[in-house]
Structure formats: structure tokens, C-alpha cells
Design an enzyme around this catalytic site. Structure first.
Site, PDB file in Angstrom:
ATOM      1  CG  LEU A  97       5.053  26.202-144.155  1.00 17.12           C
ATOM      2  CD1 LEU A  97       4.090  26.905-145.100  1.00 17.12           C
ATOM      3  CD2 LEU A  97       4.293  25.656-142.951  1.00 17.12           C
TER       4      LEU A  97
ATOM      5  CE1 TYR B 126      20.601  21.442-151.171  1.00 16.56           C
ATOM      6  CE2 TYR B 126      21.963  19.470-151.250  1.00 16.56           C
ATOM      7  CZ  TYR B 126      21.033  20.262-150.603  1.00 16.56           C
ATOM      8  OH  TYR B 126      20.537  19.861-149.389  1.00 16.56           O
TER       9      TYR B 126
ATOM     10  CD  GLN C  52      11.953  15.121-146.347  1.00 15.50           C
ATOM     11  OE1 GLN C  52      12.815  15.653-147.042  1.00 15.50           O
ATOM     12  NE2 GLN C  52      11.878  13.818-146.187  1.00 15.50           N
TER      13      GLN C  52
ATOM     14  CG  ASP D 155       7.893  28.157-145.922  1.00 13.78           C
ATOM     15  OD1 ASP D 155       8.481  27.119-145.568  1.00 13.78           O
ATOM     16  OD2 ASP D 155       7.782  28.503-147.123  1.00 13.78           O
ATOM     17  CB  ILE D 156       8.754  32.125-149.114  1.00 14.84           C
ATOM     18  CG1 ILE D 156       8.626  33.335-150.027  1.00 14.84           C
ATOM     19  CG2 ILE D 156       8.634  30.831-149.885  1.00 14.84           C
ATOM     20  CD1 ILE D 156       9.756  33.453-151.031  1.00 14.84           C
TER      21      ILE D 156
END
Ligand code: NAD
Ligand code: SER
Length: 319
Positions: free
Chosen positions: A10, A142, A12, A34-35
Site C-alpha cells: 500500500l 536506514y 508509494q 500490507d500490515i
């Protein structure tokens, strides 16, 4: 690639990758997951959807087996700015999720796509035309998860024969779904602000140069590397891919060709600025070009024109 699972569908990228995969491989053969829970029509509405936390091994394995999955596009992750706010959670989702996806792939013989990032580089990396193989000492959580992810994918290929592949995406620009909390999000926000208010306050400084790509090219790169002839791949994981690079000021100039009164001012966010300062200005993507024929279709000019046209139509309800 006949039966596909997309994690983090869900977000980008997933919002455009899932419809593209469904057009190519058939709706029933592409399971979005998706979560988050959504209304069916938000994900195209025409194919299977599973609520799935990618850090839960048993559920992941169950979904892969039940749908006879042979390829996982593993998109679920926290992006750079959010990961810097919540580094412990980011490690859990980014590394915990990837490790479990790779374990499931090892057990079920699935192929895996893993998206790395310009964030996998750091302050010690050569900044211009950053080579495919070079210094990778990122100073963000990240980046740490992206370098570790690249290495883990290489390891699962070499040790267990899992068909892992991936690219290092630049910042991605798109109009379908909003970006999920990255350092390059300004390059999407600026289009919304230009159309709605003819002015934008940018959180990166005017001369911060970063590599960027329009989403149609990102989707083509994703499918392209997974469809490539495996015997021609020397790198497999973490291919640099590039399309354009620019500063906020240069992007604003390009938008002004279409919206002449557009004004930009700058209120620098020190956290995101320092992340951006640690990333390359531009990538050398010759390995991707040579090994699997990567060529981008959009540059700054064609991306800006298309973005403004499509986003305008969307915001006025015609899109
Ligand atoms: P996004 O933040 O828009 O979407 C991520 C999705 O993952 C969200 O829908 C979220 O609900 C889901 N998610 C979060 N935790 C989860 C979990 N535990 N289990 C299942 N789903 C979970 O991200 P995106 O921009 O679509 O990026 C996808 C991947 O591509 C990420 O790995 C990201 O690092 C990478 N990437 C993105 C960009 C970019 O500019 N968008 C650039 C380089 C790399
Ligand atoms: N667009 C991403 C981010 O800013 C790059 O990986 O986090």
C-alpha cells in the site's frame, strides 16, 4: 515469475507496482499485502489482498504456501526520516522483515526482490557518479539496514541459492500514493504545493543535489531486474539505477516553466538535511545498463510535465 507476493503493497511504490504486475501477470496471480488494512478499491480492487506483518514468519510462510508464491517483491520498510526518528523499530521492521522473507524464500524456493537505496551510501562515498562498487559506510539507521540488506541478499544467494535481486533506488517521484517519510519527499510535496498554493516551503536547502527517478521508471527497473537473464548478472543485488539528479532550486525552476508565479522558500530541517548531505549527488548506473539493459525513459523535463498533468487531473477529480 508466475505467482507473486508484494509486501508493503500500500506504500508509494506498491501502489503502482501491484497494478503494473497485475496487468502483466494477471490479477489473480499477484497477491498484495500490507500490515495496514484498506478498502479493496484502494489497491485496484481486482486481485487478492492479505493483511500481513512481514516480521511474522509463520504468517508469511502460510500466505506464501497457500497462494503457491514463487516470487516476493519485498517492499515493506521504514524510510529514512522515520527510521532516524525510531531507529530500534526501523531495525526490527527493515532487517527483521527481510530476514524472514529470505528464510521463507529459502524454505519454499521463492525468488526475492529487495529495494536498496541511495541511503546505502554515506559521507565517505564518492559523491559524483558514485560507482556500483564503492565505500558504503552510511551514518543513518536506514542506511545501515540497506547495506545489511544488500549483504544478506548476497549471502542467501551464495549460501542457499535463493534467487535474490535488487536495485538501489534514488528518491522516487509519483502522484498515486504519498511518500512514506523519506528525505526525498520534498520532490513530491513540491508538486502538490505548486498546484494547490503556488508556493512551497522546502525542508532541504536550495542547492542540495540528489538522484531522483519518476515512478514509471522505478516500476520498469523493478520488473526489469527480476525478468533479466540470470546468467548475465554479475551483481544480482543492489544495482545502481539512475534517471536524473537536481537540487530543489532546479526543480522549482522547471515547475515555474508551467506555473510562472510559483515561489519557494527554505526552512531547513537539520535531521533530513544531514541525511541528504550524506548521500550521493548522482549514481553511475553502467552495471545495470550493461548487465540487464537498464535505460530510464524520463528526465527532469518530461517527468515535471507528466507529474503536473497527472497530479492536476487527480486533484481536480479528473484523474
Ligand atoms: P512506503 O513507506 O510508502 O510503504 C511501505 C509500506 O510498508 C507501507 O504501506 C507500510 O504500511 C508497510 N509496512 C510497514 N511495516 C510493515 C510490516 N511490518 N509488515 C508489512 N508491511 C509493513 O515505502 P515505499 O516508498 O513504497 O518504499 C518501498 C521500499 O522501497 C522500501 O524498502 C524503501 O526503503 C525502498 N525505497 C523507496 C524509495 C522511495 O523514494 N520511495 C527510494 C529508495 C528505496
Ligand atoms: N526516498 C528514500 C528516502 O528518502 C530514499 O531511499 O528515504
Amino acid at each position: 515469475m508466475k505467482r507473486i507476493l508484494v509486501t508493503g503493497a500500500l506504500g508509494q511504490i506498491g501502489s503502482e507496482l501491484v497494478p503494473a504486475l497485475r496487468r502483466k501477470y494477471g490479477s489473480d496471480n499477484v497477491v498484495a499485502s500490507d500490515i495496514r488494512v484498506i478498502r479493496r478499491e484502494q489497491i485496484g480492487g481486482d486481485g487478492p489482498f492479505e493483511v500481513l506483518d512481514c516480521t511474522h514468519l509463520r504468517e508469511l510462510l502460510e500466505v506464501v504456501r497457500r497462494h503457491h508464491i514463487d516470487t516476493v517483491f519485498h517492499l515493506a520498510a521504514l524510510l529514512s526520516a522515520v527510521a532516524e526518528e525510531k531507529p530500534q523499530v526501523a531495525w526490527g521492521v527493515n532487517m527483521g522483515g527481510l530476514y524472514r522473507v529470505l528464510e521463507v524464500a529459502r524454505q519454499t524456493r521463492c525468488a526475492v526482490f529487495f529495494p536498496s537505496s541511495i541511503g546505502a551510501f554515506g559521507p565517505g562515498t564518492p559523491k559524483d557518479l558514485t560507482p556500483q562498487d564503492t565505500v558504503q559506510r552510511p551514518n543513518t539507521m536506514y542506511g545501515v539496514t540497506k547495506v545489511s540488506g544488500e549483504l544478506l541478499c548476497d549471502y542467501y544467494h551464495q549460501r542457499f541459492g535463493v534467487d535474490t535481486r535488487g536495485v538501489r533506488f534514488p528518491g522516487l517521484i509519483s502522484y498515486v500514493a504519498p511518500p512514506g517519510g523519506g528525505t526525498t519527499d520534498y520532490a513530491v510535496e513540491i508538486f502538490h504545493a505548486a498546484i494547490r498554493h503556488q508556493r512551497y516551503t522546502c525542508f532541504l536547502d536550495r542547492d542540495t543535489c540528489l538522484d531522483m527517478m519518476y515512478m514509471p521508471d522505478a516500476v520498469r527497473a523493478t520488473v526489469g531486474v527480476m525478468e533479466a537473464d540470470a546468467t548475465k548478472l554479475e551483481h544480482r543485488n543492489a544495482f545502481n539505477v539512475a534517471a536524473m539528479n537536481f537540487t530543489p532550486e532546479r526543480l522549482a525552476e522547471e515547475i515555474r516553466l508551467h506555473i510562472p508565479g510559483f515561489a519557494v522558500d527554505y526552512q531547513v530541517d537539520p535531521v533530513r538535511q544531514s541525511i541528504a548531505d550524506s548521500w550521493p549527488n548522482s549514481l553511475d548506473d553502467s552495471a545495470a545498463r550493461e548487465e540487464w539493459g537498464w535505460v530510464p525513459e524520463y528526465d527532469l523535463e518530461t517527468m515535471t510535465r507528466d507529474m503536473l498533468e497527472k497530479l492536476r487531473a487527480k486533484l481536480t477529480g479528473d484523474g
